[in-house]
Design a protein around this motif. Structure first.
Motif, PDB file in Angstrom:
ATOM      1  N   LEU A 132       8.235   3.778 -12.155  1.00 11.52           N
ATOM      2  CA  LEU A 132       7.558   4.787 -11.028  1.00 11.52           C
ATOM      3  C   LEU A 132       7.436   3.894  -9.928  1.00 11.52           C
ATOM      4  O   LEU A 132       7.943   4.443  -8.774  1.00 11.52           O
ATOM      5  N   ALA A 133       6.884   3.089  -9.951  1.00  8.64           N
ATOM      6  CA  ALA A 133       6.679   2.071  -8.594  1.00  8.64           C
ATOM      7  C   ALA A 133       7.989   1.649  -8.313  1.00  8.64           C
ATOM      8  O   ALA A 133       7.900   1.690  -6.809  1.00  8.64           O
ATOM      9  N   TYR A 134       8.676   1.140  -8.866  1.00 11.26           N
ATOM     10  CA  TYR A 134      10.092   0.543  -8.190  1.00 11.26           C
ATOM     11  C   TYR A 134      10.992   1.982  -7.900  1.00 11.26           C
ATOM     12  O   TYR A 134      11.493   1.985  -6.645  1.00 11.26           O
ATOM     13  N   LEU A 135      11.195   2.917  -8.695  1.00  7.34           N
ATOM     14  CA  LEU A 135      12.258   4.054  -8.079  1.00  7.34           C
ATOM     15  C   LEU A 135      11.605   4.813  -7.057  1.00  7.34           C
ATOM     16  O   LEU A 135      12.385   5.619  -6.467  1.00  7.34           O
ATOM     17  N   ALA A 136      10.159   4.855  -7.134  1.00  9.65           N
ATOM     18  CA  ALA A 136       9.656   5.693  -6.050  1.00  9.65           C
ATOM     19  C   ALA A 136      10.215   5.552  -4.501  1.00  9.65           C
ATOM     20  O   ALA A 136      10.412   6.030  -3.810  1.00  9.65           O
ATOM     21  N   ASN A 137      10.342   4.035  -4.447  1.00  9.30           N
ATOM     22  CA  ASN A 137      11.059   3.809  -3.120  1.00  9.30           C
ATOM     23  C   ASN A 137      12.479   3.573  -3.153  1.00  9.30           C
ATOM     24  O   ASN A 137      13.353   3.777  -2.268  1.00  9.30           O
ATOM     25  N   ALA A 138      13.185   3.029  -4.280  1.00  6.36           N
ATOM     26  CA  ALA A 138      14.517   2.640  -4.269  1.00  6.36           C
ATOM     27  C   ALA A 138      15.300   3.966  -4.209  1.00  6.36           C
ATOM     28  O   ALA A 138      16.398   3.937  -3.384  1.00  6.36           O
ATOM     29  N   SER A 139      14.937   5.261  -4.575  1.00  5.45           N
ATOM     30  CA  SER A 139      15.519   6.174  -4.814  1.00  5.45           C
ATOM     31  C   SER A 139      15.798   6.954  -3.398  1.00  5.45           C
ATOM     32  O   SER A 139      16.562   7.468  -3.073  1.00  5.45           O
ATOM     33  N   ASN A 140      14.898   6.614  -2.408  1.00  5.31           N
ATOM     34  CA  ASN A 140      14.698   7.225  -1.346  1.00  5.31           C
ATOM     35  C   ASN A 140      14.684   6.225  -0.117  1.00  5.31           C
ATOM     36  O   ASN A 140      14.817   6.735   1.159  1.00  5.31           O
ATOM     37  N   LEU A 141      15.258   4.940  -0.332  1.00  3.47           N
ATOM     38  CA  LEU A 141      15.125   3.828   0.386  1.00  3.47           C
ATOM     39  C   LEU A 141      16.281   3.823   1.459  1.00  3.47           C
ATOM     40  O   LEU A 141      16.126   3.829   2.568  1.00  3.47           O
ATOM     41  N   VAL A 142      17.453   4.447   0.984  1.00  2.00           N
ATOM     42  CA  VAL A 142      18.669   4.728   2.038  1.00  2.00           C
ATOM     43  C   VAL A 142      18.230   5.627   3.166  1.00  2.00           C
ATOM     44  O   VAL A 142      18.726   5.554   4.394  1.00  2.00           O
ATOM     45  N   LEU A 143      17.253   6.729   2.917  1.00  2.00           N
ATOM     46  CA  LEU A 143      16.863   7.622   4.016  1.00  2.00           C
ATOM     47  C   LEU A 143      15.833   6.706   4.841  1.00  2.00           C
ATOM     48  O   LEU A 143      15.940   6.988   5.985  1.00  2.00           O
ATOM     49  N   TYR A 144      14.994   6.072   4.250  1.00  2.00           N
ATOM     50  CA  TYR A 144      14.230   5.363   5.128  1.00  2.00           C
ATOM     51  C   TYR A 144      14.777   4.438   5.843  1.00  2.00           C
ATOM     52  O   TYR A 144      14.435   4.243   7.043  1.00  2.00           O
ATOM     53  N   VAL A 181       6.440  11.471  -5.617  1.00  2.00           N
ATOM     54  CA  VAL A 181       6.368  10.553  -4.612  1.00  2.00           C
ATOM     55  C   VAL A 181       7.209  10.572  -3.458  1.00  2.00           C
ATOM     56  O   VAL A 181       6.983  10.578  -2.309  1.00  2.00           O
ATOM     57  N   VAL A 182       8.577  11.041  -3.762  1.00  2.00           N
ATOM     58  CA  VAL A 182       9.507  11.414  -2.630  1.00  2.00           C
ATOM     59  C   VAL A 182       9.008  12.436  -1.806  1.00  2.00           C
ATOM     60  O   VAL A 182       9.186  12.317  -0.506  1.00  2.00           O
ATOM     61  N   TRP A 183       8.155  13.541  -2.356  1.00  2.00           N
ATOM     62  CA  TRP A 183       7.952  14.598  -1.490  1.00  2.00           C
ATOM     63  C   TRP A 183       6.793  14.134  -0.558  1.00  2.00           C
ATOM     64  O   TRP A 183       6.898  14.569   0.684  1.00  2.00           O
ATOM     65  N   ILE A 184       5.955  13.235  -1.079  1.00  2.00           N
ATOM     66  CA  ILE A 184       4.808  12.579  -0.417  1.00  2.00           C
ATOM     67  C   ILE A 184       5.446  11.696   0.794  1.00  2.00           C
ATOM     68  O   ILE A 184       5.116  11.865   2.005  1.00  2.00           O
ATOM     69  N   GLU A 185       6.588  11.159   0.521  1.00  2.00           N
ATOM     70  CA  GLU A 185       7.391  10.332   1.710  1.00  2.00           C
ATOM     71  C   GLU A 185       7.968  10.896   2.663  1.00  2.00           C
ATOM     72  O   GLU A 185       7.607  10.695   3.894  1.00  2.00           O
ATOM     73  N   ASP A 186       8.533  12.135   2.403  1.00  2.00           N
ATOM     74  CA  ASP A 186       9.299  12.804   3.432  1.00  2.00           C
ATOM     75  C   ASP A 186       8.276  13.684   4.037  1.00  2.00           C
ATOM     76  O   ASP A 186       8.420  14.236   5.250  1.00  2.00           O
ATOM     77  N   ASN A 187       7.003  14.229   3.334  1.00  2.00           N
ATOM     78  CA  ASN A 187       6.133  15.177   4.248  1.00  2.00           C
ATOM     79  C   ASN A 187       4.623  14.675   4.457  1.00  2.00           C
ATOM     80  O   ASN A 187       4.162  15.016   5.636  1.00  2.00           O
ATOM     81  N   LYS A 188       4.218  13.468   4.045  1.00  2.00           N
ATOM     82  CA  LYS A 188       3.179  12.903   4.437  1.00  2.00           C
ATOM     83  C   LYS A 188       3.211  11.643   5.061  1.00  2.00           C
ATOM     84  O   LYS A 188       2.282  11.025   5.692  1.00  2.00           O
ATOM     85  N   GLY A 189       4.399  10.861   4.887  1.00  2.00           N
ATOM     86  CA  GLY A 189       4.639   9.578   5.568  1.00  2.00           C
ATOM     87  C   GLY A 189       4.930   8.505   4.549  1.00  2.00           C
ATOM     88  O   GLY A 189       4.386   8.499   3.285  1.00  2.00           O
ATOM     89  N   TRP A 190       5.796   7.512   5.223  1.00  4.91           N
ATOM     90  CA  TRP A 190       6.197   6.619   3.982  1.00  4.91           C
ATOM     91  C   TRP A 190       5.111   5.631   3.704  1.00  4.91           C
ATOM     92  O   TRP A 190       4.987   4.802   2.460  1.00  4.91           O
ATOM     93  N   GLN A 191       3.966   5.361   4.507  1.00  3.71           N
ATOM     94  CA  GLN A 191       3.011   4.459   4.156  1.00  3.71           C
ATOM     95  C   GLN A 191       2.183   5.116   2.660  1.00  3.71           C
ATOM     96  O   GLN A 191       1.833   4.183   2.033  1.00  3.71           O
ATOM     97  N   TRP A 192       2.114   6.403   2.607  1.00  6.81           N
ATOM     98  CA  TRP A 192       1.766   6.765   1.280  1.00  6.81           C
ATOM     99  C   TRP A 192       2.652   6.775   0.145  1.00  6.81           C
ATOM    100  O   TRP A 192       1.987   6.508  -0.894  1.00  6.81           O
ATOM    101  N   GLY A 193       3.699   6.842   0.425  1.00  7.12           N
ATOM    102  CA  GLY A 193       4.762   6.607  -0.697  1.00  7.12           C
ATOM    103  C   GLY A 193       4.533   5.265  -1.252  1.00  7.12           C
ATOM    104  O   GLY A 193       4.578   4.810  -2.217  1.00  7.12           O
ATOM    105  N   PHE A 194       4.704   4.219  -0.277  1.00  9.71           N
ATOM    106  CA  PHE A 194       4.452   2.821  -0.610  1.00  9.71           C
ATOM    107  C   PHE A 194       3.136   2.532  -1.321  1.00  9.71           C
ATOM    108  O   PHE A 194       3.014   1.672  -2.168  1.00  9.71           O
TER     109      PHE A 194
END
Length: 591
Positions: free
Chosen positions: A44-56, A207-220
């Motif tokens: 969960l910790a790894y893919l939470a960011n890796a799956s969306n990292l290309v957009l970040y 987690v991806v929804w959190i990153e896209d709607n609340k901010g990447w600081q929350w996702g990380f």
């Protein structure tokens, strides 16, 4: 009394306090349950960011789509390649228990760095919405770049150590001398992939929804908290674990055998000096290997495969340091025989790399709404993840028992058959991906939206089709590879061998980056515009790239069949005669 104590302990294994592991107290399903729960949190910790990292990277760090894709594939490739380091250290010097704890701390540090950068405005770039190729957004540079890549590659180092140690740590908890233990271990590999998917499901949805709607600081931040939580949970299972005692560097003995074979062949020693029988080295074997050696006799001849290496075992070596035992020689042969199988899985993992790069970018250009719900493009992997979560228990509870009854073998479906099925799915997936991209671009051209940044009037569910096929390929091949490398490898290097499964993923990600660069170089030389360059995905010739991947996957499958058809299993539980004998001597209740 000493003999009774010896029979009650696991030879070659210790508990978390370095005391001899005791039968009935250490190992088994209870110990494995802690490993599986920890794997959910770690993935969960790894893919939470890796799956969306290309957009970040493209939206917030202002890298181009192709550059972002290469950064992601290089990051993920490095993480998986570093599993070899984790596996090597676990086999040679430390235990899988220690390597996991050290690696978790490293990954936590890396995620903390990324969280701080995403949170503090002074460490981020200002928002930029330019889609013009003449006036692109300014890429991240200077100290911000250093901080970004420091965080990313600390995470990569931690992930490598965890994945190189946690899987073999779980697989070591079973008694491989009994059919029941081997069946439980086989189930463990299936449920390990299931737990990978459980972690991925939360990562690519919540987690991806959190990153896209609340901010990447929350996702990380969520990823950081998750990996921190996994450490005490892992420690909670400490009293139940049994851990293999490190046996020194397996790489050293491999190089010694290869050097001895070359030197002795060069010297052309006479056959009378060669050792043609295997000396007894049962103290170096696992319990299962010891029993098999006793059954086959102590005067076992050297195997005929890779016969040129047999000269490594001689009565008069070129140098005393090159004195090799027959067991060391046979261990090297085992490793060399599994390498072609490893190489044939790289192309599949190159296809899987597209899940994190171009497929996400494709979905980002399409209509991602499901009724009133807007689905983030990076949540697309939810389709293969859900499919794996359904198929993994079904495979373990229905398909495998049925295959065992039909084939009358312990495995039912062999490891190599599983890998082969996965490779076939990858060929179909790339063909489907090419057809979907053709349809997507036709829709864009038909509506005059080739240069538009808005969503195209076509649902992203079309892209989900390639995800389903790649997800199926991942389930069959990844679990098959893991169990194949673990069971076939010598006991002294099982962690390192299991890490080959992840190293294959790494080489697949690197190959993806190399292919993108090669394709751009060749097409740029013969055309005015390379296939995969620019900020507008509609101007890419992505469908041609997918067709190329499909053809390469087909050629790779033929290469795999060449080697798989010649491979002879050496581990317990895969030989029909051994299966019948084991079932007769150790009857277990039917499933």
């Amino acid at each position: 009394m000493d003999e009774a104590n010896h029979l009650n302990t696991w030879e070659g294994y210790v508990d978390w306090r370095n005391r001899p592991a005791i039968r009935g107290r250490h190992g088994g399903m209870l110990a494995v349950s802690f490993v599986l729960v920890v794997e959910i949190l770690e993935n969960l910790a790894y893919l939470a960011n890796a799956s969306n990292l290309v957009l970040y990277l493209s939206k917030f760090m202002h890298f181009s789509p192709s550059t972002s894709a290469n950064i992601v594939t290089n990051f993920m490739g490095t993480a998986f390649l570093l599993t070899l380091l984790g596996g090597f250290l676990a086999d040679a010097f430390f235990t899988t228990y220690c390597i996991y704890l050290i690696s978790s701390a490293i990954e936590f540090t890396g995620l903390l760095v990324l969280t701080i950068q995403a949170h503090l405005p002074s460490l981020k770039l200002p928002t930029c919405a330019s889609m013009s190729t003449d006036n692109p957004c300014k890429e991240v540079n200077g100290g911000k770049t250093v901080m970004l890549f420091t965080g990313l590659y600390l995470v990569a180092l931690g992930v490598g150590g965890i994945k190189g140690s946690l899987l073999p740590h779980g697989a070591e908890q079973f008694d491989e001398t009994t059919p029941q233990g081997r069946k439980q271990r086989s189930s463990f590999f299936n449920y390990y992939v299931f737990c990978l998917s459980c972690g991925a499901l939360v990562a690519v949805t919540f987690v991806v929804w959190i990153e896209d709607n609340k901010g990447w600081q929350w996702g990380f931040g969520i990823a950081t908290a998750t990996i921190l939580l996994s450490i005490p949970l892992f420690l909670l299972g400490s009293p139940t674990y049994r851990t293999k005692v490190p046996a020194g560097s397996p790489i050293t003995s491999m190089f010694k055998v290869l050097a001895a074979a070359m030197c002795n062949n060069f010297k052309a020693r006479s056959p009378s000096t060669a050792v043609t029988t295997v000396p007894s080295h049962t103290h170096e074997s696992s319990e299962g290997e010891t029993n098999r050696a006793k059954e086959k006799g102590s005067n076992q001849a050297l195997t005929e495969s890779l016969k040129f290496l047999n000269k490594a075992v001689t009565m008069k070596p070129v140098h005393p340091m090159l004195q090799c035992t027959a067991k060391q020689l046979e261990d090297v042969k085992i490793v060399l025989r599994i390498l072609p199988i490893l190489m044939s899985t790289i192309m599949l993992n190159c296809c899987l790399a597209q899940l994190s790069t171009f497929s996400v970018q494709q979905a980002a250009t399409m209509n991602t709404s499901l009724g009133s719900l807007k689905v983030p493009p990076a949540s697309l992997p939810v389709f293969p993840v859900l499919f794996i979560m359904i198929l993994a228990p079904l495979y373990n509870q229905v398909i495998v028992p049925f295959a065992r009854k039909v084939t009358k073998t312990e495995m039912g479906i062999t490891h190599l058959q599983r890998i082969g099925i996965g490779l076939m799915f990858s060929i179909v997936a790339m063909a489907v991906a090419a057809l979907v991209e053709i349809k997507r671009k036709n829709v864009a051209a038909k509506h005059g939206l080739l240069n538009s940044t808005g969503p195209l009037p076509i649902t992203f569910l079309w892209v989900a089709m390639q995800y389903l096929f790649l997800g199926s390929a991942d389930l069959f091949t990844l679990a098959g590879m893991m169990e194949f490398f673990f069971t076939e490898a010598p006991l002294s290097m099982r962690s390192l061998a299991t890490a080959l499964s992840w190293a294959s993923l790494a080489m697949g990600y690197y190959l993806s980056s190399v292919l993108v660069n090669i394709v751009n170089s060749i097409t740029g030389a013969y055309r005015r515009r390379p296939w995969l360059v620019g900020t507008n995905l509609n101007m890419y010739h992505l469908e041609r790239f997918y067709w190329l991947m499909c053809v390469l996957s087909g050629v790779n499958f033929l290469y795999y069949l060449l080697w798989a058809s010649r491979y002879k299993y050496r581990s317990t539980g895969l030989d029909d005669d051994d299966f019948d004998l084991a079932e007769h001597e150790n009857p277990t209740p039917k499933d």
